[in-house]
Write an enzyme that holds these catalytic residues in place. Structure first.
Site, short mmCIF file in Angstrom:
data_model
loop_
_atom_site.label_atom_id
_atom_site.label_comp_id
_atom_site.label_asym_id
_atom_site.label_seq_id
_atom_site.Cartn_x
_atom_site.Cartn_y
_atom_site.Cartn_z
N TYR A 165 0.80 -0.96 -0.02
CA TYR A 165 0.02 0.18 0.11
C TYR A 165 0.90 1.30 0.00
O TYR A 165 0.65 2.04 -0.89
CB TYR A 165 -0.89 0.07 1.20
CG TYR A 165 -1.75 1.09 1.34
CD1 TYR A 165 -3.10 1.15 0.66
CD2 TYR A 165 -1.55 2.19 2.22
CE1 TYR A 165 -3.87 2.50 0.62
CE2 TYR A 165 -2.43 3.17 2.11
CZ TYR A 165 -3.73 3.36 1.49
OH TYR A 165 -4.50 4.44 1.58
N LYS A 169 0.94 4.20 -2.97
CA LYS A 169 0.63 5.65 -2.72
C LYS A 169 1.78 6.49 -2.88
O LYS A 169 1.48 7.74 -3.41
CB LYS A 169 -0.09 5.77 -1.17
CG LYS A 169 -1.38 5.15 -1.15
CD LYS A 169 -2.32 5.64 -2.16
CE LYS A 169 -3.88 4.85 -2.24
NZ LYS A 169 -4.73 5.57 -3.00
#
Length: 268
Positions: A165, A169
């Site tokens: 993740y 991002k």
């Protein structure tokens, strides 16, 4: 008049991940501002359900288009743009909101399957959508088209998620910066919103269910939740910011990285 002034009136927007959480709040904010909104989500059932329950109350049916689809599929992404343009005549705004979380797995224990899945949705999706949208903007000679990418505090910090993740991002931040740089004189703006903790299902589910969470990730999550407990945003607050960036009222902003975290990261 909304937080975006009159700059949304008549604008044509495509929002991915629009059936829940922040995406749903963004759709509502855009409709309330007078925009025409194409809403995409991978779940057709969820999309139709929320449209009947909420979207139709905030905008005329003629201002809403439902487009279920998988943002990791290049053919589907092309059809999302094509159908939006066919229905509304053009596209002015893309909001890349679709995203998935990991389980706070550190890189040493991260499965390749989870890595690939998270990067496909969180990075490849925005890439494919941005590519199709930009080519449309250029072909019609747009003068104030806008792409708004939804990042996270994980776009800058290493304690807000697992390796997959966090990497995804960070990548969206890079995509935002390079898009803004290459197209700044071509009528296309691109900005990134980095929300902190929000009152979404993903936050609630992670906080309440530790099943499948990596042991080291549990420790990290506890630290994050302790820090965020006084800084949780309502999704409507963040949606107003996105609506402003989507509007012509924000015409001077491109390449902006905007934190919406109630200042929690100022304490770091």
């Amino acid at each position: 008049m909304t937080a975006a002034g009159k700059g949304l009136s008549g604008r044509v927007c495509l929002v991915t991940g629009g059936a829940g959480g922040l995406g749903k709040s963004i759709v509502l904010a855009l409709l309330e501002g007078g925009a025409n909104v194409a809403v995409s989500d991978i779940s057709k059932t969820a999309l139709e359900s929320v449209a009947d329950a909420e979207f139709h109350k905030h905008g005329a049916t003629s201002k809403l288009l439902l487009l279920p689809g998988d943002v990791t599929d290049a053919g589907v992404v092309k059809s999302l743009i094509d159908e939006t343009v066919k229905h509304f005549g053009q596209l002015d705004v893309l909001v890349n909101c679709a995203g998935i979380f990991d389980r706070f797995d550190p890189v040493g224990d991260l499965s390749q399957d989870l890595w690939s899945k998270v990067l496909a949705v969180n990075v490849t999706g925005p890439f494919l959508l941005s590519k199709e949208a930009i080519n449309h903007f250029l072909s019609r000679g747009a003068t104030d088209a806008s792409i708004v990418n939804i990042g996270s505090l994980a776009s800058e910090h290493g304690w807000c998620g697992g390796a997959a993740y966090t990497t995804s991002k960070h990548a969206v931040r890079g995509l935002t910066k390079t898009t803004a740089a290459f197209y700044r004189n071509k009528g296309i703006r691109c900005n990134l919103v980095m929300p902190g903790g929000m009152n979404t299902d993903i936050v609630t589910n992670i906080a309440n269910s530790r099943e499948g969470l990596h042991p080291e990730g549990q420790k990290m999550l506890d630290a994050v939740l302790d820090g965020l407990q006084t800084s949780i945003s309502d999704t409507k607050e963040v949606a107003k910011l996105v609506a402003f960036l989507a509007s012509t009222d924000s015409s001077a902003l491109t390449g902006a990285i905007i934190k919406a975290d109630h200042g929690i990261t100022t304490l770091i």
